[in-house]
Structures are given as C-alpha cells and as structure tokens.
Design a protein around this motif. Structure first.
Motif, PDB file in Angstrom:
ATOM      1  N   VAL A  91      62.244  34.588   3.989  1.00 20.77           N
ATOM      2  CA  VAL A  91      60.893  34.840   3.378  1.00 20.77           C
ATOM      3  C   VAL A  91      60.070  35.527   3.996  1.00 20.77           C
ATOM      4  CG1 VAL A  91      58.547  33.283   3.852  1.00 20.77           C
ATOM      5  CG2 VAL A  91      60.851  32.186   4.760  1.00 20.77           C
ATOM      6  N   THR A  92      59.811  36.323   3.164  1.00 18.23           N
ATOM      7  CA  THR A  92      58.478  38.164   3.507  1.00 18.23           C
ATOM      8  C   THR A  92      56.898  36.892   3.017  1.00 18.23           C
ATOM      9  OG1 THR A  92      58.292  39.895   3.541  1.00 18.23           O
ATOM     10  CG2 THR A  92      58.655  38.858   1.433  1.00 18.23           C
ATOM     11  N   ASP A  93      55.806  37.668   3.679  1.00 19.43           N
ATOM     12  CA  ASP A  93      54.700  38.030   2.645  1.00 19.43           C
ATOM     13  C   ASP A  93      54.579  39.574   2.375  1.00 19.43           C
ATOM     14  OD1 ASP A  93      52.859  38.585   5.069  1.00 19.43           O
ATOM     15  OD2 ASP A  93      54.742  38.764   5.875  1.00 19.43           O
ATOM     16  N   VAL A  94      52.928  39.791   2.065  1.00 19.80           N
ATOM     17  CA  VAL A  94      52.963  40.668   1.452  1.00 19.80           C
ATOM     18  C   VAL A  94      51.430  41.346   1.988  1.00 19.80           C
ATOM     19  CG1 VAL A  94      54.166  41.278  -0.304  1.00 19.80           C
ATOM     20  CG2 VAL A  94      51.829  40.099  -0.954  1.00 19.80           C
ATOM     21  N   ALA A  95      51.297  40.357   3.018  1.00 18.76           N
ATOM     22  CA  ALA A  95      49.529  40.703   3.319  1.00 18.76           C
ATOM     23  C   ALA A  95      49.425  42.005   3.862  1.00 18.76           C
ATOM     24  CB  ALA A  95      49.256  39.233   5.098  1.00 18.76           C
ATOM     25  N   SER A  96      47.802  42.751   4.377  1.00 26.72           N
ATOM     26  CA  SER A  96      47.472  43.370   4.649  1.00 26.72           C
ATOM     27  C   SER A  96      47.615  43.236   6.092  1.00 26.72           C
ATOM     28  CB  SER A  96      46.585  43.851   3.422  1.00 26.72           C
ATOM     29  OG  SER A  96      45.144  43.328   4.462  1.00 26.72           O
ATOM     30  N   VAL A  97      47.497  42.830   6.877  1.00 27.97           N
ATOM     31  CA  VAL A  97      47.743  42.620   8.117  1.00 27.97           C
ATOM     32  C   VAL A  97      48.792  42.055   8.527  1.00 27.97           C
ATOM     33  CG1 VAL A  97      44.773  42.870   8.797  1.00 27.97           C
ATOM     34  CG2 VAL A  97      46.224  40.877   8.115  1.00 27.97           C
ATOM     35  N   LYS A  98      49.197  42.593   9.935  1.00 30.41           N
ATOM     36  CA  LYS A  98      50.125  42.104  10.485  1.00 30.41           C
ATOM     37  C   LYS A  98      50.862  40.650  11.633  1.00 30.41           C
ATOM     38  CE  LYS A  98      53.314  40.813   7.612  1.00 30.41           C
ATOM     39  NZ  LYS A  98      52.608  41.396   6.034  1.00 30.41           N
ATOM     40  N   VAL A  99      49.702  42.169  12.363  1.00 28.85           N
ATOM     41  CA  VAL A  99      49.908  40.907  13.918  1.00 28.85           C
ATOM     42  C   VAL A  99      48.682  39.838  13.791  1.00 28.85           C
ATOM     43  CG1 VAL A  99      48.600  41.174  16.148  1.00 28.85           C
ATOM     44  CG2 VAL A  99      49.474  43.356  15.566  1.00 28.85           C
ATOM     45  N   ALA A 100      48.002  39.477  13.656  1.00 29.73           N
ATOM     46  CA  ALA A 100      47.585  37.909  13.489  1.00 29.73           C
ATOM     47  C   ALA A 100      48.427  37.347  12.640  1.00 29.73           C
ATOM     48  CB  ALA A 100      46.282  38.037  12.699  1.00 29.73           C
ATOM     49  N   PRO A 101      48.996  36.891  11.568  1.00 27.05           N
ATOM     50  CA  PRO A 101      49.866  36.376  11.048  1.00 27.05           C
ATOM     51  C   PRO A 101      51.319  36.138  12.360  1.00 27.05           C
ATOM     52  CG  PRO A 101      49.701  37.485   9.285  1.00 27.05           C
ATOM     53  CD  PRO A 101      49.007  38.360  10.899  1.00 27.05           C
ATOM     54  N   LEU A 102      51.776  37.176  12.213  1.00 28.11           N
ATOM     55  CA  LEU A 102      53.155  36.613  13.838  1.00 28.11           C
ATOM     56  C   LEU A 102      52.555  36.029  14.509  1.00 28.11           C
ATOM     57  CD1 LEU A 102      55.979  37.744  13.586  1.00 28.11           C
ATOM     58  CD2 LEU A 102      55.433  39.347  14.560  1.00 28.11           C
ATOM     59  N   LEU A 232      39.652  42.322   7.164  1.00 28.14           N
ATOM     60  CA  LEU A 232      39.155  42.861   8.297  1.00 28.14           C
ATOM     61  C   LEU A 232      38.702  42.536   9.664  1.00 28.14           C
ATOM     62  CD1 LEU A 232      35.297  44.400   6.079  1.00 28.14           C
ATOM     63  CD2 LEU A 232      37.935  45.744   7.111  1.00 28.14           C
ATOM     64  N   GLY A 233      38.107  40.955   9.743  1.00 23.38           N
ATOM     65  CA  GLY A 233      38.480  39.651  11.058  1.00 23.38           C
ATOM     66  C   GLY A 233      39.956  39.731  11.801  1.00 23.38           C
ATOM     67  N   ALA A 234      40.988  40.366  10.888  1.00 19.36           N
ATOM     68  CA  ALA A 234      42.263  40.227  11.256  1.00 19.36           C
ATOM     69  C   ALA A 234      42.686  41.120  12.423  1.00 19.36           C
ATOM     70  CB  ALA A 234      43.334  39.256   9.803  1.00 19.36           C
ATOM     71  N   ASN A 235      42.250  42.612  11.507  1.00 16.29           N
ATOM     72  CA  ASN A 235      42.610  43.742  12.095  1.00 16.29           C
ATOM     73  C   ASN A 235      41.572  44.103  12.766  1.00 16.29           C
ATOM     74  OD1 ASN A 235      44.246  45.904  12.277  1.00 16.29           O
ATOM     75  ND2 ASN A 235      43.937  46.866  10.967  1.00 16.29           N
ATOM     76  N   ALA A 236      39.856  43.806  13.507  1.00 19.34           N
ATOM     77  CA  ALA A 236      38.771  44.080  13.836  1.00 19.34           C
ATOM     78  C   ALA A 236      39.534  44.936  15.304  1.00 19.34           C
ATOM     79  CB  ALA A 236      38.291  42.767  14.467  1.00 19.34           C
ATOM     80  N   PRO A 237      39.521  44.841  16.199  1.00 24.40           N
ATOM     81  CA  PRO A 237      40.054  45.930  17.030  1.00 24.40           C
ATOM     82  C   PRO A 237      40.812  47.156  16.399  1.00 24.40           C
ATOM     83  CG  PRO A 237      41.084  43.360  17.562  1.00 24.40           C
ATOM     84  CD  PRO A 237      41.128  43.739  16.249  1.00 24.40           C
ATOM     85  N   ALA A 238      41.624  47.462  15.773  1.00 21.29           N
ATOM     86  CA  ALA A 238      42.262  48.471  15.356  1.00 21.29           C
ATOM     87  C   ALA A 238      40.546  48.873  14.742  1.00 21.29           C
ATOM     88  CB  ALA A 238      43.512  48.785  14.584  1.00 21.29           C
ATOM     89  N   ILE A 239      40.254  48.312  14.192  1.00 16.04           N
ATOM     90  CA  ILE A 239      38.631  49.379  13.245  1.00 16.04           C
ATOM     91  C   ILE A 239      37.707  49.251  13.791  1.00 16.04           C
ATOM     92  CG2 ILE A 239      37.542  48.391  11.229  1.00 16.04           C
ATOM     93  CD1 ILE A 239      38.941  46.887   9.968  1.00 16.04           C
ATOM     94  N   VAL A 240      37.605  48.931  14.796  1.00 15.85           N
ATOM     95  CA  VAL A 240      36.212  48.960  15.258  1.00 15.85           C
ATOM     96  C   VAL A 240      36.953  50.611  16.674  1.00 15.85           C
ATOM     97  CG1 VAL A 240      35.052  48.199  18.152  1.00 15.85           C
ATOM     98  CG2 VAL A 240      35.621  47.140  16.280  1.00 15.85           C
ATOM     99  N   GLU A 241      37.877  50.316  16.765  1.00  9.31           N
ATOM    100  CA  GLU A 241      38.130  51.827  17.604  1.00  9.31           C
ATOM    101  C   GLU A 241      38.083  52.569  16.702  1.00  9.31           C
ATOM    102  OE1 GLU A 241      42.197  53.959  19.971  1.00  9.31           O
ATOM    103  OE2 GLU A 241      42.063  51.776  19.152  1.00  9.31           O
ATOM    104  N   ILE A 242      37.913  53.341  14.901  1.00  9.31           N
ATOM    105  CA  ILE A 242      37.980  54.355  14.396  1.00  9.31           C
ATOM    106  C   ILE A 242      36.331  53.986  14.348  1.00  9.31           C
ATOM    107  CG2 ILE A 242      38.534  55.101  11.931  1.00  9.31           C
ATOM    108  CD1 ILE A 242      41.317  53.236  12.162  1.00  9.31           C
ATOM    109  N   LEU A 243      35.902  53.920  14.179  1.00  9.15           N
ATOM    110  CA  LEU A 243      34.374  53.503  13.491  1.00  9.15           C
ATOM    111  C   LEU A 243      33.833  53.597  14.711  1.00  9.15           C
ATOM    112  CD1 LEU A 243      34.068  49.918  11.641  1.00  9.15           C
ATOM    113  CD2 LEU A 243      33.756  52.098  10.887  1.00  9.15           C
TER     114      LEU A 243
END
Length: 362
Positions: A91-102, A232-243
């Motif tokens: 099984v694979t998925d194609v979601a654009s975030v990986k940490v939260a689902p794992l 954006l909610g699933a990857n918020a920490p990484a995005i906030v650092e860049i913002l």
C-alpha cells in the motif's frame, strides 16, 4: 496503448478517483495494467471509469499494489483499512504530507511493513476526475519515503508504479520530505493566495494592466481552500519556520521603503532583490539539469495558427525549444512568446527567425 512493456503486472487498486487517483489510473491503463477503482463518491467513481481510468472494483480480483489517493486527513484510516482488507498487497499513498499520516498509523501499533508512503510532485489548479491526465506525472519528481522496516520488494513495487507513469524517483525520509515541500510547495501557495487576495478590492482599470508577472505570482491561488486547510495544518511547523524568515525579509523591505532616503535604504532594497536573483538561479532547469538558458521574445500576431507556425519553423532551423512562456494582454493584437534556447544558438536563432519574417522584441 503504450507499446513499452509495463513494470507492473497488476491488478492495481486505486482508492480515490479524484485528480491524482484518476491520473494514476489513466497512466496505468495506457500501459495495459488492470486498474480497480474505488471511491466514497459513486459519481466520482463512475466518471473516472467513463474517462477510462479503470473499472469499479467488484472484489473479484486481489490487487498486488494499492494506491491511496484521498485527502490528507483520511490517509491514515484508509491505509489502515486497505492493509487489513488486502493482507498480501503493498500500500502506498500520494498525500503531500508524510509525517502526520505516518505518526497516526504508528500510533495504532499496526504492522506497517507493507506500507510505503510516496508523493508525486504533480498537479493542476483544477481537481476531480474530469481534470485527470495520463501524462500528469511524466518527468515530475515522485518522492518515495522508504523506511527500514519495509521489504525491498515492497519499495521496488512502488518504484515500478512511478516509473511506469513516467515520473522520476526521489528517495527521502518523511521529515526531510515535509521540510522540502514546505519550501517549494506549501509556502508558495500561501504567498500566492495572499497576493491574489489583494486583487479582490482593486478596480477593473488597474487589473486591466496586469501582465504575466502578476499571473505567474498568483497562478496557483485558485486552489481548493478545504484541501489546503488540511495540507497546511498537517505541515504547519515546517511552514511557520519559513514564513517567519519571509516575514523578516518583508519587515526589512518595509523599513527601507518607509524612508527610501534614509542611509542604507536603497542598499537594503537592492540586496533583497539580488537575494531573489540568487535563489531563482538555484532552481533546476529542464529535466532537472542546472543549466542556464538565454531568452528570445518573439512577437506573435493574434491569428489562428501563428504559434504553431513558430514551433514548426524553430524545428526547421534546428533549434531545440528549452522552455516557453506566453504573454498576451486582453485586447492586444499581438502576443509575446518568450522562448529559451541554449546560449550558443542565440544569435543564429534570432537571425533565422528574422529572415523568416518574425519580429524579435527588444
């Protein structure tokens, strides 16, 4: 049907018949792979099947590979259900975030050795099965987030999928992946959307002056809000650092523009713009090669067939078109085709096109 033999023998089950799922199905069907479609929406399922992305899964065939193409907040639950329902399938998925689902999957304590997360860096501004394309992934990076507990055979099956679809495999860990897409995908979405928001209160007269620069900056601003809330909610920490860093740059520019006659203000403005030059120069060119090309702007009359004639004549003079950007202002009788060529053929291209009657801008 593509004459090249598929690496996958199928059947492949695709769960989620939206843009990505239906595009996976179309690409695999073009290679003769049996695709079994499933979707919570009967309308989506029927439409994807009508477009040729596969056939509704009736449960008669057992898949070797399952591609989960559902919104990010459903990935973990759907992956878990697919692993349980198909004990021999990868099984694979194609979601654009990986940490939260794992992380959500690991919290269940389930055996995840047959789950290999992945993410194709491909998409369109419009979603749904009617926007799907068999060539959506061709030449695009596709990240595979293999983990130590994965059998090599499971990873190889996922890699066979993306190679069959014409994508370029990239191996990354889940944390590295999320940090990377925060920079190259998620933060740009925010910047584009906030810039486009400024247009809502503008006058028609001002917007009539808009050129390609504004369209380039806001091209992705028409994306679906509900989906991006999840991403954006699933990857918020990484995005906030860049913002935060982006905000620091904006603050410096605001201070400089607040008093352009102050000591050092013009230097600050120049350095911020020059910093953008450095950044954009690092973007890989065609086919991922870090090559620099030279641009020629050709004036194209607004008549049927003119753009096609330009492409044909470039081929006749033996010039490879490395990149293309079109600009056409509403009401104008001429458009601009900015074509990128290798520096060594620049002058020859200008001379040959001019001899054939084309007007070169600048």
């Amino acid at each position: 049907m593509n004459d090249t033999a598929s690496r996958l023998t199928g059947p492949v089950r695709v769960v989620g018949a939206g843009l990505l799922g239906a595009s996976v199905g179309l690409g695999l069907r073009a290679r003769g792979v049996d695709v079994l479609l499933a979707d919570a929406s009967p309308a989506h399922l029927r439409l994807a099947a009508d477009y040729g992305a596969g056939r509704p899964d009736d449960g008669a065939a057992e898949p070797a590979l399952i591609v989960v193409a559902v919104p990010p907040d459903l990935v973990a639950s759907v992956v878990l259900a697919e692993l349980a329902a198909h004990p021999d399938a990868v099984v694979t998925d194609v979601a654009s975030v990986k940490v939260a689902p794992l992380s959500e999957l690991e919290a269940t304590g389930a055996d995840l050795s047959r789950y290999v997360g992945s993410h194709p860096l491909a998409g369109r501004e419009r979603g749904g099965p009617s926007s799907a394309r068999a060539d959506l992934f061709v030449g695009r990076p596709w990240v595979v987030c293999a983990r130590p507990e994965n059998d090599r055979s499971a990873v190889s099956l996922v890699e066979a999928l993306l190679l069959d679809l014409g994508a370029t495999p990239v191996e990354m860990g889940t944390t590295e992946h999320d940090a990377a897409v925060a920079l190259v995908s998620h933060t740009p979405q925010i910047v584009a959307s906030l810039m486009a928001k400024r247009l809502a209160g503008s006058t028609d007269a001002a917007l009539a002056l808009a050129g390609q620069g504004l369209r380039d900056v806001t091209r992705i601003a028409g994306s679906e809000p509900e989906l991006w809330v999840q991403i954006l909610g699933a990857n918020a920490p990484a995005i906030v650092e860049i913002l935060h860093a982006y905000r620091d740059d904006l603050d410096r520019m605001l201070v400089a523009l607040g008093d352009v006659d102050a000591s050092g203000a013009r230097r600050t403005i120049a350095e911020e713009i020059a910093g953008g030059n450095v950044g954009v120069s690092r973007l890989p060119g065609k086919h991922g090669q870090d090559k620099r090309y030279t641009s020629i702007v050709v004036m194209v009359d607004d008549r049927p067939g003119e753009l096609g004639r330009l492409f044909t004549e470039l081929g006749e003079i033996g010039v490879n078109l490395e990149d293309l950007r079109l600009e056409h202002s509403p009401g104008a009788q001429v458009g601009l085709a900015e074509i990128a060529v290798l520096p060594e053929v620049l002058q020859r291209t200008i001379d040959d096109l001019t001899a054939r009657g084309w007007r070169i801008a600048g």
